[in-house]
Motif scaffolding. Structure first.
Motif, PDB file in Angstrom:
ATOM      1  N   UNK A  89     -24.843 152.271  17.233  1.00 12.74           N
ATOM      2  CA  UNK A  89     -25.133 151.160  16.334  1.00 12.74           C
ATOM      3  C   UNK A  89     -26.304 151.401  15.397  1.00 12.74           C
ATOM      4  N   UNK A  90     -27.088 152.441  15.657  1.00 14.46           N
ATOM      5  CA  UNK A  90     -28.271 152.671  14.829  1.00 14.46           C
ATOM      6  C   UNK A  90     -28.022 153.678  13.715  1.00 14.46           C
ATOM      7  N   UNK A  91     -26.803 154.234  13.662  1.00 13.51           N
ATOM      8  CA  UNK A  91     -26.554 155.316  12.701  1.00 13.51           C
ATOM      9  C   UNK A  91     -26.238 154.785  11.309  1.00 13.51           C
ATOM     10  N   UNK A  92     -26.323 155.694  10.334  1.00 16.21           N
ATOM     11  CA  UNK A  92     -25.952 155.330   8.970  1.00 16.21           C
ATOM     12  C   UNK A  92     -24.438 155.161   8.868  1.00 16.21           C
ATOM     13  N   UNK A  93     -24.032 154.503   7.819  1.00 15.87           N
ATOM     14  CA  UNK A  93     -22.619 154.202   7.624  1.00 15.87           C
ATOM     15  C   UNK A  93     -21.746 155.467   7.662  1.00 15.87           C
ATOM     16  N   UNK A  94     -22.165 156.457   6.890  1.00 13.60           N
ATOM     17  CA  UNK A  94     -21.387 157.686   6.807  1.00 13.60           C
ATOM     18  C   UNK A  94     -21.241 158.372   8.155  1.00 13.60           C
ATOM     19  N   UNK A  95     -22.341 158.414   8.907  1.00 16.38           N
ATOM     20  CA  UNK A  95     -22.294 159.060  10.220  1.00 16.38           C
ATOM     21  C   UNK A  95     -21.420 158.280  11.187  1.00 16.38           C
ATOM     22  N   UNK A  96     -21.488 156.959  11.088  1.00 12.45           N
ATOM     23  CA  UNK A  96     -20.657 156.155  11.988  1.00 12.45           C
ATOM     24  C   UNK A  96     -19.179 156.434  11.760  1.00 12.45           C
ATOM     25  N   UNK A  97     -18.812 156.560  10.484  1.00 17.00           N
ATOM     26  CA  UNK A  97     -17.407 156.868  10.176  1.00 17.00           C
ATOM     27  C   UNK A  97     -17.021 158.200  10.804  1.00 17.00           C
ATOM     28  N   UNK A  98     -17.976 159.138  10.778  1.00 14.42           N
ATOM     29  CA  UNK A  98     -17.675 160.451  11.320  1.00 14.42           C
ATOM     30  C   UNK A  98     -17.544 160.388  12.845  1.00 14.42           C
ATOM     31  N   UNK A 147      -2.867 160.890  13.904  1.00 11.91           N
ATOM     32  CA  UNK A 147      -4.108 160.131  13.771  1.00 11.91           C
ATOM     33  C   UNK A 147      -3.975 159.208  12.559  1.00 11.91           C
ATOM     34  N   UNK A 148      -4.388 157.964  12.734  1.00  6.43           N
ATOM     35  CA  UNK A 148      -4.289 156.979  11.652  1.00  6.43           C
ATOM     36  C   UNK A 148      -5.697 156.689  11.146  1.00  6.43           C
ATOM     37  N   UNK A 149      -5.939 156.925   9.870  1.00 10.57           N
ATOM     38  CA  UNK A 149      -7.273 156.737   9.323  1.00 10.57           C
ATOM     39  C   UNK A 149      -7.240 155.627   8.280  1.00 10.57           C
ATOM     40  N   UNK A 150      -8.017 154.563   8.540  1.00 12.30           N
ATOM     41  CA  UNK A 150      -8.030 153.453   7.595  1.00 12.30           C
ATOM     42  C   UNK A 150      -9.272 153.555   6.708  1.00 12.30           C
ATOM     43  N   UNK A 151      -9.071 154.004   5.496  1.00 13.05           N
ATOM     44  CA  UNK A 151     -10.153 154.187   4.522  1.00 13.05           C
ATOM     45  C   UNK A 151     -11.341 154.947   5.100  1.00 13.05           C
ATOM     46  N   UNK A 152     -11.097 156.210   5.483  1.00  5.10           N
ATOM     47  CA  UNK A 152     -12.178 156.974   6.116  1.00  5.10           C
ATOM     48  C   UNK A 152     -13.331 157.281   5.165  1.00  5.10           C
ATOM     49  N   UNK A 153     -13.104 157.181   3.858  1.00  8.01           N
ATOM     50  CA  UNK A 153     -14.162 157.566   2.915  1.00  8.01           C
ATOM     51  C   UNK A 153     -14.754 156.385   2.158  1.00  8.01           C
TER      52      UNK A 153
END
Ligand code: ADP
Ligand code: MG
Lengths: 264, 357
Positions: free
Chosen positions: A153-162, A176-182
């Motif tokens: 929960x403390x990570x940046x947005x980009x890292x959380x997505x990763x 694998x289903x990716x919903x707006x990964x970027x």
């Protein structure tokens, strides 16, 4: 075309009066990167939710690896080899990155509430460590080893997505289903993410179904593109064919309007 | 489970095994082992009264840990934990007196019986959340209390039930000194069991459900199964705690197992820290000592000229209950993450002293 891993047959879904999906059919070839595009509210996420089992379509069939899974519970789809990420971040906020990804191994682990607590006396410790090794492979692949002990929960947005991608990969999925990964990423993060998607497709042999707004990325990495508009399938084909289609251009004028509005 | 930066330098991990331990560092582990060894010698220098409090901390701590697994780690709620604690107490006494099952077996069996009952009540509860769940578990509290009152064969009715002391290999644990070891052993065992649960598959599943149940489901976790299991494990802990209580006191009566006890258990884990094993113990210690401290404060007041007011001195029982309420409210407002969180902050403060950033 090669063998298909996922087959959608005339799926319709309505929320009250809103028809989120109307008679959508398509096939995803095994080993491909399949992108779904379309303006906001077109029904893309709803489609993914039907595939992953969060929504039950009102009619139609979903066939995964030759078996119908339309009525299967979402948690049983993990066993069959289906993983996904969410449009709005859905990590386990208070767990470490490592534990988040270890949750992805849940359906592969065998220890339970009796053998797990016996830890040293049962095979649980060995099993956990073995799977930890697999998880570390994913962590290395996605280059997040420096944050493996951080609380998600403390990570940046980009890292959380990763990390979310890592968690889905840890399932050992075939699809694998990716919903707006970027979405919401800067250019550099987007490039990294595109590379990971390509690599996981090629190196790990995972079929990808991806929703994405960035047309540049979609055109670059997809083998096939489907356009949804108001819950209907407009067209499905090679990226260049799709882009050349006049209907798509018209539908996409809509999204550009929205983007301009959002920006201003 | 602290972050990388908070580990002392020189403490490198060279295998995943070292990285997966219950205790953060070797030093903490050593300190924990030393603490347990010191606790083993406690009967030599603690008087009977303090030993009683230690034993109380142990059986309440076991039950509270169960509740924390349910509430703190799985994100469910239960207002019936006190009744399950009572059920374990009666069940163990009943198994022992009616079937001559030796006490060292009847205690774990009572745990499993309570688990079964907990899961029975958890069955509908696993499908509901929040306020509805609170009400459903409140119902379980009253149904079980009613059962105690009606089922004379089980609870001895208004007379209560006698519970034999624990005996093993001819040795009878019927003094504070000897039972202290039973209590300590049970506490350590149950806490290790919980720590291991929480670092293996099913424990992670609980936390995953608490943090984001939709993605937990996508990860292959069967929500209803795990919510029910959490109810079961929580009741198991309550049952073990209750059974220890029964065989320590030698006598069980239904009066103690009311909603007030359930709320006390909730207070313990809120004060200690939801979702913290360490915090559970802190909360229990706090709640056991709070009335003791109040009592001695009042007895000090009695001896002063200005403090010897009948309202304070005679109202002790009310003051105790009010103090518990005040403390809960205080913690919810000022320290919602509990004593465990405060402890971590104090630790960090000293680790980085004099650099506070
Ligand atoms: N759970 C839901 N309840 C009601 N309406 C929904 C729900 N999910 C989606 N919808 C509606 O379905 C339509 C498609 O939404 P969605 O699939 O999220 O679109 P996209 O992902 O393409 O932006 C929208 O009109 C949306 O309001
Ligand atoms: Mg969407």
């Amino acid at each position: 075309m090669t063998e298909s891993i996922l087959k959608i047959e005339q799926v319709s879904l309505a929320f009250g009066g809103v028809k989120a999906l109307s008679d959508v059919s398509f096939e995803v070839a095994k080993g491909s990167v399949f992108s779904i595009i379309g303006p906001n509210g077109a029904g893309k996420t709803s489609m993914l939710n039907c595939i992953s089992g969060r929504y039950q379509p009102n009619s139609g069939k979903i066939i995964f690896q030759g078996d119908e899974i339309t009525d299967l519970a979402p948690n049983d789809r993990a066993d069959l080899g289906m993983g996904r990420t969410f449009q709005n971040l859905a990590l386990f906020g208070h767990l470490s990155v490592l534990d988040n990804i270890m949750v992805g191994r849940h359906h592969l682990l065998k220890n339970n509430w009796i053998t797990g607590p016996l830890y040293w006396a049962s095979s649980a410790q060995n099993e956990e460590l073995q799977h930890r090794r697999k998880v570390e492979e994913v962590i290395d692949f996605l280059e997040i080893s420096h944050i493996r002990k951080s609380i998600a929960g403390t990570l940046s947005y980009g890292l959380r997505k990763r990390v979310e991608l890592a968690r889905a990969m840890a399932l050992n999925p075939k699809l694998i289903l990716l919903d707006e990964p970027m979405a919401g990423m800067n250019l550099e993060e987007k490039e990294d993410m595109a590379r990971y998607v390509l690599d996981l497709n090629e190196e790990f042999d995972i079929t990808v179904v991806m929703i994405e707004h960035d047309m540049g990325v979609v055109m670059d990495i997809s083998h096939e593109v489907m356009v949804l508009d108001f819950g209907k399938k407009l067209i499905c084909g090679l990226p260049d064919e799709v882009m050349a289609d006049p209907d798509v251009k018209r539908a996409y004028l809509g999204i550009e309007d929205e983007e301009i509005q959002e920006a201003s | 489970m602290s972050s990388l930066a908070l580990r002392p330098c020189g403490d490198f991990r060279t295998s995943y095994k070292q990285d997966n331990t219950i205790f953060e560092t070797k030093t903490i582990r050593r300190m924990a082992i030393i603490a347990i060894l010191v606790l083993c010698t406690a009967p030599l220098f603690l008087d009977g009264y303090l030993l009683t409090l230690c034993i109380q901390i142990s059986y309440l701590g076991i039950a509270a840990l169960g509740l924390n697994i349910l509430v703190g780690y799985t994100g469910q709620i239960s207002l019936g934990h006190g009744a399950f604690f009572g059920f374990g107490a009666f069940a163990s006494a009943w198994l022992n007196t009616s079937f001559q099952i030796p006490v060292f077996l009847s205690i774990p069996l009572a745990g499993f019986m309570t688990m079964a009952v907990g899961m029975m009540f958890g069955l509908p509860a696993a499908r509901i959340k929040g306020l509805y769940l609170a009400i459903a578990t409140l119902a379980s509290q009253f149904i079980i209390e009613d059962f105690f009152a009606r089922a004379d064969w089980f609870s001895g009715g208004s007379y209560g039930a006698a519970a034999e002391p624990l005996s093993m290999f001819g040795f009878v644990f019927d003094t504070d000194q000897s039972f202290y070891y039973v209590a300590l052993f049970a506490l350590v065992t149950m806490f290790i069991w919980a720590c291991n649960l929480l670092r293996s598959r099913d424990g992670r599943a609980f936390v995953a459900i608490r943090d984001h149940y939709l993605s937990a489901e996508i990860m292959g976790i069967k929500l209803n199964k795990y919510r029910l299991l959490s109810f079961g494990i929580s009741s198991f802990y309550a049952g073990i705690g209750g059974a220890l209580y029964a065989h320590y006191l030698g006598y069980v009566s239904a009066e103690g197992f009311t909603i007030f006890l359930s709320i006390q258990f909730l207070a313990m884990i809120i004060i200690g820290g939801l979702g913290s094993v360490k915090g559970t113990l802190m909360g229990v210690i706090f709640m056991v000592f709070l009335p003791e401290v109040l009592e001695s404060a009042v007895s000090v007041l009695k001896d002063t000229d200005w403090g010897n007011v009948p309202m304070v001195v005679d109202g002790l029982a009310y003051i105790k209950e009010m103090a518990i309420g005040l403390v809960i409210i205080g913690f919810l407002i000022f320290e919602p993450e509990g004593l465990a969180h405060r402890w971590a902050q104090i630790k960090n403060y000293w680790k980085f002293y004099p650099f506070s950033y």
